[in-house]
Scaffold this motif. Sequence first.
Motif, short mmCIF file in Angstrom:
data_model
loop_
_atom_site.label_atom_id
_atom_site.label_comp_id
_atom_site.label_asym_id
_atom_site.label_seq_id
_atom_site.Cartn_x
_atom_site.Cartn_y
_atom_site.Cartn_z
N MET A 122 -12.31 -6.59 3.96
CA MET A 122 -12.09 -5.68 2.84
C MET A 122 -13.00 -6.06 1.68
SD MET A 122 -8.53 -4.74 0.86
CE MET A 122 -7.64 -4.59 2.40
N THR A 123 -13.58 -5.06 1.04
CA THR A 123 -14.42 -5.35 -0.12
C THR A 123 -13.57 -5.84 -1.28
OG1 THR A 123 -14.24 -3.04 -0.85
CG2 THR A 123 -16.13 -3.63 0.54
N GLU A 124 -14.23 -6.51 -2.22
CA GLU A 124 -13.55 -7.02 -3.40
C GLU A 124 -14.12 -6.39 -4.66
OE1 GLU A 124 -13.78 -11.28 -3.45
OE2 GLU A 124 -12.11 -11.49 -2.05
N ARG A 125 -13.32 -6.45 -5.70
CA ARG A 125 -13.76 -6.01 -7.01
C ARG A 125 -13.41 -7.08 -8.03
NH1 ARG A 125 -12.70 0.59 -7.52
NH2 ARG A 125 -14.25 1.11 -5.92
N GLN A 126 -14.22 -7.19 -9.07
CA GLN A 126 -13.95 -8.16 -10.12
C GLN A 126 -13.19 -7.50 -11.25
OE1 GLN A 126 -16.81 -11.27 -11.12
NE2 GLN A 126 -16.70 -10.62 -13.26
N LEU A 127 -12.16 -8.19 -11.72
CA LEU A 127 -11.37 -7.66 -12.82
C LEU A 127 -12.06 -7.98 -14.14
CD1 LEU A 127 -7.73 -8.43 -11.64
CD2 LEU A 127 -8.92 -6.23 -11.65
N GLY A 128 -12.83 -7.00 -14.63
CA GLY A 128 -13.53 -7.17 -15.89
C GLY A 128 -14.50 -8.33 -15.86
N LYS A 129 -14.57 -9.04 -16.98
CA LYS A 129 -15.47 -10.19 -17.09
C LYS A 129 -14.77 -11.51 -16.83
CE LYS A 129 -16.75 -9.21 -21.31
NZ LYS A 129 -17.46 -9.18 -22.61
N SER A 130 -13.53 -11.43 -16.32
CA SER A 130 -12.72 -12.63 -16.17
C SER A 130 -13.24 -13.58 -15.09
CB SER A 130 -11.28 -12.23 -15.81
OG SER A 130 -11.23 -11.63 -14.52
N GLY A 131 -13.92 -13.03 -14.09
CA GLY A 131 -14.32 -13.83 -12.94
C GLY A 131 -13.32 -13.77 -11.81
N LEU A 132 -12.15 -13.16 -12.06
CA LEU A 132 -11.13 -13.03 -11.02
C LEU A 132 -11.50 -11.88 -10.09
CD1 LEU A 132 -8.42 -13.82 -9.78
CD2 LEU A 132 -7.30 -12.29 -11.44
N ARG A 133 -11.70 -12.20 -8.82
CA ARG A 133 -12.03 -11.20 -7.83
C ARG A 133 -10.82 -10.96 -6.92
NH1 ARG A 133 -17.15 -9.72 -7.67
NH2 ARG A 133 -16.90 -8.81 -5.59
N VAL A 134 -10.56 -9.68 -6.68
CA VAL A 134 -9.42 -9.31 -5.84
C VAL A 134 -9.85 -8.22 -4.86
CG1 VAL A 134 -7.77 -9.87 -7.67
CG2 VAL A 134 -8.65 -7.52 -7.48
N SER A 135 -9.03 -7.97 -3.88
CA SER A 135 -9.31 -6.90 -2.94
C SER A 135 -9.42 -5.57 -3.67
CB SER A 135 -8.20 -6.81 -1.90
OG SER A 135 -8.07 -8.01 -1.20
N ALA A 136 -10.28 -4.69 -3.17
CA ALA A 136 -10.48 -3.38 -3.80
C ALA A 136 -9.20 -2.56 -3.81
CB ALA A 136 -11.58 -2.62 -3.08
N GLU A 137 -8.29 -2.87 -2.90
CA GLU A 137 -6.98 -2.22 -2.89
C GLU A 137 -5.92 -3.30 -2.76
OE1 GLU A 137 -4.67 0.53 0.27
OE2 GLU A 137 -6.53 1.45 -0.50
N GLY A 138 -5.01 -3.33 -3.72
CA GLY A 138 -3.94 -4.31 -3.68
C GLY A 138 -2.72 -3.75 -2.97
N LEU A 139 -1.64 -4.54 -2.96
CA LEU A 139 -0.39 -4.11 -2.35
C LEU A 139 0.74 -4.30 -3.35
CD1 LEU A 139 1.30 -3.16 0.07
CD2 LEU A 139 1.46 -5.56 0.80
N GLY A 140 1.32 -3.18 -3.77
CA GLY A 140 2.48 -3.23 -4.65
C GLY A 140 3.74 -3.49 -3.85
N CYS A 141 4.52 -4.47 -4.25
CA CYS A 141 5.68 -4.89 -3.45
C CYS A 141 7.02 -4.43 -4.02
CB CYS A 141 5.68 -6.41 -3.31
SG CYS A 141 4.20 -7.07 -2.48
N MET A 142 7.03 -3.74 -5.15
CA MET A 142 8.28 -3.35 -5.81
C MET A 142 9.26 -2.64 -4.89
SD MET A 142 8.84 -0.66 -8.97
CE MET A 142 8.70 0.76 -7.86
N GLY A 143 8.78 -1.59 -4.20
CA GLY A 143 9.67 -0.78 -3.38
C GLY A 143 10.29 -1.50 -2.22
N MET A 144 9.83 -2.71 -1.92
CA MET A 144 10.41 -3.48 -0.83
C MET A 144 11.81 -3.99 -1.19
SD MET A 144 7.10 -5.74 0.29
CE MET A 144 5.59 -4.98 0.92
N SER A 145 12.11 -4.01 -2.50
CA SER A 145 13.37 -4.63 -2.93
C SER A 145 14.24 -3.74 -3.81
CB SER A 145 13.08 -5.94 -3.69
OG SER A 145 12.37 -6.85 -2.88
N GLU A 146 13.73 -2.58 -4.25
CA GLU A 146 14.53 -1.76 -5.16
C GLU A 146 13.86 -0.41 -5.39
OE1 GLU A 146 17.05 -2.41 -9.34
OE2 GLU A 146 15.21 -3.53 -8.98
N PHE A 147 14.60 0.49 -5.98
CA PHE A 147 14.15 1.77 -6.54
C PHE A 147 13.91 2.87 -5.51
CE2 PHE A 147 12.62 -1.36 -9.76
CZ PHE A 147 13.52 -1.00 -10.75
#
Length: 330
Positions: free
Chosen positions: A1-26
């Motif tokens: 999976m490609t990555e993207r950098q969050l602004g100028k922070s240097g933190l690189r993450v996957s181009a698509e993340g995974l939201g976990c909220m719905g696994m436990s509520e709502f």
Amino acid sequence: MTERQLGKSGLRVSAEGLGCMGMSEFYDPKQMDDAESIRVIHAYLDAGGNFLDTADMYGVGRNEVLVGKAIRDRRGAVVLATKFGNVRGPSGEFLGVRGDPQYVRDCCEASLKRLGVDAIDLYYQHRVDPKTPIEDTVGAMADLVKAGKVRYLGLSEAAPATIRRAAKAHPIAALQTEFSLWSREPEEAILPTVRELGIGFVAYSPLGRGFLTGQFRSVDDLPPDDYRRNAPRFQGDNFRKNLQLVEKVGEIARARGCSPSQLALAWVLAQGEDIVPIPGTKRLKYLEENLGALDVSLTADDLAQVDAILPAGAASGDRYHAQALKAIDQ
């Protein structure tokens, strides 16, 4: 999976993340299955993803415990994001927003324990506390960075002026705010602000809480205890008007040979290399479909067609009910 950098922070993450909220509520709470949710998280990581999003309020701590269990033997492969700020009681009641320094410290310790980790990669203030100067909140968060308990700082649903003040107190890696085909408010002031300051943008609810997938034909398709039944865009005439828009987007998706959800995610991804959507799901089939959006490349003509159907402000109804709206854009 490609990555993207969050602004100028240097933190690189996957181009698509995974939201976990719905696994436990709502969302369809009676269909929660921790074992299946862990399989989804593992499948996401096995596909090359690394960016997991949770919060202390999701399931009143249960979601952090779930995520921690899922990554116990995979910590090095994960960029772990969690949040504090929304206060809930032991029975799940919402008690307001806090950002005072002692609360920040206490929340971080509690999250670290539930997650079973030594440090949080990206720590967000979930909602801004209007009673506490943002400099005090971010100052306490910065102390957590100095202590090695947090790597990067983030804000969520903060107003431009607040973002600017926060960035002066400590570098902010990411702003998380709702952004999708039917929630385009950030385009006006939020995105220009974070781009000027070199802050990454994390788009939550990029599928419009599932509405943009085309799977809902009426509000009765939602379980009786589903949180979305209280959302203005899922009610009455708003639902019918929004459904007409989604059907038109679905026509474009079919012409492109992809699903409506893939088109919606591809649209968010096409808005800039500094934007990372975090669609949530607790089902393997939807995870696979969402990841397929990374292979959908939209042309300028595609984007123009979509924009003609769903320009900013086209969605009918507010994105939150009145009480929740008071906590955003602070």
